[in-house]
Design an enzyme around this catalytic site. Structure first.
Site, short mmCIF file in Angstrom:
data_model
loop_
_atom_site.label_atom_id
_atom_site.label_comp_id
_atom_site.label_asym_id
_atom_site.label_seq_id
_atom_site.Cartn_x
_atom_site.Cartn_y
_atom_site.Cartn_z
N SER A 34 -14.74 1.85 12.47
CA SER A 34 -15.85 0.94 12.15
C SER A 34 -15.60 -0.23 13.32
O SER A 34 -16.71 -0.69 13.72
CB SER A 34 -15.61 0.48 10.66
N TYR A 70 0.83 -1.18 -0.07
CA TYR A 70 0.07 0.02 -0.01
C TYR A 70 0.79 1.38 0.06
O TYR A 70 0.66 2.13 -0.78
CB TYR A 70 -1.06 -0.05 1.27
N GLY A 83 -2.56 0.81 22.82
CA GLY A 83 -3.37 1.66 22.70
C GLY A 83 -2.88 3.14 22.84
O GLY A 83 -3.58 4.19 22.76
N GLY A 87 3.17 1.59 -2.98
CA GLY A 87 2.35 1.65 -4.33
C GLY A 87 1.96 3.01 -4.32
O GLY A 87 1.83 3.72 -5.42
N PHE A 106 -14.37 -0.56 16.20
CA PHE A 106 -14.77 -0.19 17.50
C PHE A 106 -16.28 0.15 17.51
O PHE A 106 -16.90 -0.63 18.81
CB PHE A 106 -14.13 1.03 17.96
N ASN A 125 -6.57 9.56 8.22
CA ASN A 125 -7.50 8.52 8.50
C ASN A 125 -8.88 9.41 8.67
O ASN A 125 -9.16 10.35 9.10
CB ASN A 125 -7.54 8.04 10.14
N ASP A 159 3.18 -0.99 12.51
CA ASP A 159 1.82 -0.17 12.84
C ASP A 159 2.63 1.37 13.00
O ASP A 159 3.28 1.34 14.17
CB ASP A 159 1.00 -0.42 13.98
N PRO A 160 2.04 2.46 12.38
CA PRO A 160 2.81 3.90 12.80
C PRO A 160 2.37 4.25 14.50
O PRO A 160 1.13 4.08 14.79
CB PRO A 160 2.24 4.68 11.71
N ARG A 185 -3.73 8.68 16.06
CA ARG A 185 -4.28 8.81 14.73
C ARG A 185 -4.98 10.12 15.18
O ARG A 185 -5.52 10.41 16.22
CB ARG A 185 -5.05 7.63 14.40
P1 NAD Z 1 -12.63 1.76 -0.13
O1 NAD Z 1 -11.84 0.30 -0.05
O2 NAD Z 1 -14.00 1.85 0.57
O3 NAD Z 1 -12.58 2.17 -1.45
C1 NAD Z 1 -11.69 1.94 -2.59
C2 NAD Z 1 -12.52 1.44 -3.76
O4 NAD Z 1 -11.58 0.92 -4.81
C3 NAD Z 1 -13.57 0.32 -3.77
O5 NAD Z 1 -14.75 0.63 -4.14
C4 NAD Z 1 -12.64 -0.61 -4.04
O6 NAD Z 1 -13.54 -1.92 -4.80
C5 NAD Z 1 -12.22 -0.24 -5.58
N1 NAD Z 1 -10.78 -0.80 -6.26
C6 NAD Z 1 -10.01 -1.36 -5.50
N2 NAD Z 1 -9.12 -1.77 -6.50
C7 NAD Z 1 -9.67 -1.41 -7.68
C8 NAD Z 1 -9.20 -1.69 -9.12
N3 NAD Z 1 -8.15 -2.13 -9.45
N4 NAD Z 1 -9.94 -1.08 -9.87
C9 NAD Z 1 -11.14 -0.58 -9.70
N5 NAD Z 1 -11.62 -0.21 -8.44
C10 NAD Z 1 -10.90 -0.64 -7.40
O7 NAD Z 1 -11.57 2.66 0.40
P2 NAD Z 1 -11.80 4.41 0.90
O8 NAD Z 1 -11.49 4.41 2.29
O9 NAD Z 1 -13.00 5.06 0.22
O10 NAD Z 1 -10.38 4.84 0.26
C11 NAD Z 1 -10.57 5.44 -1.06
C12 NAD Z 1 -9.16 6.23 -1.52
O11 NAD Z 1 -8.66 7.03 -0.63
C13 NAD Z 1 -8.08 5.01 -1.74
O12 NAD Z 1 -7.20 5.11 -2.81
C14 NAD Z 1 -7.28 5.18 -0.51
O13 NAD Z 1 -6.16 4.76 -0.61
C15 NAD Z 1 -7.49 6.57 -0.10
N6 NAD Z 1 -7.14 6.99 1.03
C16 NAD Z 1 -8.35 6.60 2.22
C17 NAD Z 1 -8.04 6.81 3.46
C18 NAD Z 1 -9.25 6.64 4.44
O14 NAD Z 1 -9.09 6.88 5.75
N7 NAD Z 1 -10.34 6.23 4.19
C19 NAD Z 1 -6.96 7.15 4.20
C20 NAD Z 1 -6.03 7.65 3.10
C21 NAD Z 1 -5.99 7.35 1.77
N1 UDP Z 2 -6.57 -0.54 15.46
C1 UDP Z 2 -7.03 -0.90 16.93
N2 UDP Z 2 -7.89 -2.17 17.03
C2 UDP Z 2 -8.60 -2.48 15.94
C3 UDP Z 2 -8.15 -1.71 14.71
C4 UDP Z 2 -7.20 -0.85 14.67
O1 UDP Z 2 -6.40 -0.90 18.17
O2 UDP Z 2 -9.64 -3.11 16.16
C5 UDP Z 2 -5.37 0.24 15.67
C6 UDP Z 2 -4.39 -0.22 14.60
O3 UDP Z 2 -3.44 -0.97 15.05
C7 UDP Z 2 -3.79 1.31 14.49
C8 UDP Z 2 -4.86 2.17 14.57
O4 UDP Z 2 -6.03 1.63 15.20
O5 UDP Z 2 -2.78 1.65 15.30
C9 UDP Z 2 -5.56 2.52 13.05
O6 UDP Z 2 -5.69 1.40 12.36
P1 UDP Z 2 -6.56 1.66 10.85
O7 UDP Z 2 -6.29 0.28 10.49
O8 UDP Z 2 -7.93 2.23 11.13
O9 UDP Z 2 -5.52 2.71 10.08
P2 UDP Z 2 -4.23 2.73 9.92
O10 UDP Z 2 -3.25 2.09 10.99
O11 UDP Z 2 -3.96 2.32 8.53
O12 UDP Z 2 -3.95 4.19 10.30
#
Ligand code: NAD
Ligand code: UDP
Length: 317
Positions: free
Chosen positions: A193, A149, A211, A152, A195, A178, A277-278, A215
């Site tokens: 989601s 991720y 904990g 990429g 929690f 986040n 995990d950051p 974030r």
């Molecule tokens: P999500 O998983 O709900 O949405 C991603 C969508 O992309 C899904 O509908 C999935 O089916 C689609 N998808 C995945 N691979 C695909 C492919 N190869 N071709 C076409 N569709 C594809 O996630 P989200 O939270 O809605 O995130 C949306 C974007 O925002 C992502 O690029 C994610 O990296 C970025 N983002 C989200 C967060 C967040 O906290 N939600 C944080 C940082 C970055």
């Molecule tokens: N986390 C947690 N319990 C859970 C899910 C996640 O303590 O049931 C922690 C996880 O280890 C991380 C933080 O919550 O430290 C945020 O996790 P999330 O997967 O939502 O996002 P990201 O790590 O990508 O910021």
């Protein structure tokens, strides 16, 4: 030939959590929206309420393959965002970010469309600088379980800036921190989601590690406003620009806040911390304030209420 003045907007990953809110917002503003998704982590249910709108179109397509459509603007959101989803098929995750970026940038180049990239705070990895400004290059493990991720998305940013320098593509790169809200996937393992669903079901709330990792949580409506503003910004504002809520919480504080709101018998339990995990994450949103006049308006208390309300109804269906 064009017989409509409506802007034609392509949203990849439009059936996901953020994408579905963006589709809704841009349709509401009178645009033609083409939602492209392969339903890897998104669902048709997320956009079912938009299907009756004649200006909304849903196409099943994987962005790792070329796409030939006509468009004025592209929001490239396709990519699973939760660790559980992106680690399930890590090779596909890297392909989605890298091949997806190449295909969408190629499309932008041909159609002269402005293109937005949903990048991420994960480009900063486990940061030594706090809060994180856009000038920080990050500390990312290139071979760990989050790398598909993180790397990429980093490579996608490289491609965006090279297409901009080499082919003059009009780019906008946002680094999203986040974000939470209605239509998050109930089983995608993301902390808000998880929690809320655990508390509503009366199950134990699973804190990973002690904990004390932090974030900063942004409510989805605030984020979508940021997307629209960066897309409308002048061409020289390419980003990267951080979008997120700078209020920082420990994961333990989040668990306690959710439990207090939902009530019920759930207890806090402590599970092992996942690899890489950051430890901390907080956006410096100075650039967003300056260039987009943007800052979040919804604080955690109000955002959690809306999200709990959504999941309460969702779980009763
Ligand atoms: P999500 O998983 O709900 O949405 C991603 C969508 O992309 C899904 O509908 C999935 O089916 C689609 N998808 C995945 N691979 C695909 C492919 N190869 N071709 C076409 N569709 C594809 O996630 P989200 O939270 O809605 O995130 C949306 C974007 O925002 C992502 O690029 C994610 O990296 C970025 N983002 C989200 C967060 C967040 O906290 N939600 C944080 C940082 C970055
Ligand atoms: N986390 C947690 N319990 C859970 C899910 C996640 O303590 O049931 C922690 C996880 O280890 C991380 C933080 O919550 O430290 C945020 O996790 P999330 O997967 O939502 O996002 P990201 O790590 O990508 O910021």
């Amino acid at each position: 030939m064009r017989i409509s003045n409506r802007k034609r907007i392509l949203i990849t990953g439009g059936a996901g959590f953020l994408g579905s809110h963006l589709c809704e917002r841009l349709l509401g503003e009178g645009n033609d929206v083409l939602c492209v998704d392969n339903f890897y982590s998104g669902t048709k249910d997320n956009v079912a309420h938009l299907m009756g709108n004649p200006h909304f179109e849903l196409m099943r397509h994987d962005v790792t393959f070329p796409l030939y459509v006509e468009t004025d603007e592209i929001y490239n959101l396709a990519c699973p965002a939760s660790p559980v989803h992106y680690q399930w098929d890590p090779v596909q995750t890297t392909k989605t970010s890298v091949h997806g970026a190449i295909n969408m940038l190629g499309l932008a180049k041909r159609t002269k469309a402005r293109i937005f990239q949903a990048s991420t705070s994960e480009v900063y990895g486990d940061p030594e600088i706090h809060p994180q400004p856009e000038s920080y290059w990050g500390r990312v493990n290139p071979i760990g379980i989050r790398s598909c991720y993180d790397e990429g998305k980093r490579c996608a940013e490289t491609l965006f800036f090279d297409y901009h320098r080499q082919h003059k593509v009009d780019i906008k790169v946002a680094r999203i921190f986040n974000t939470y809200g209605p239509r998050m996937h109930p089983n995608d393992g993301r902390v808000v989601s998880n929690f809320i669903v655990q508390a509503l079901r009366g199950e134990d709330i699973t804190i990973y590690g002690d904990g004390l990792q932090t974030r900063s949580f942004c409510y989805v409506d605030d984020l979508i406003e940021g997307f629209v503003r960066i897309m409308a910004s002048p061409p020289e504002v390419t980003g990267p620009i951080n979008l997120g809520n700078p209020h920082e919480f420990t994961i333990r504080e989040l668990a306690e806040a959710v439990l207090k709101k939902v009530g019920g018998p759930s207890k806090l339990v402590f599970n092992p911390l996942p690899q890489d995990d950051p430890k901390q994450r907080q956006p410096d949103i100075g650039l967003a304030k300056t260039h987009l006049d943007w800052q979040p308006a919804v604080q955690l208390d109000a955002g959690l209420d809306k999200t709990i309300h959504y999941f309460r109804n969702f779980l009763q269906q």
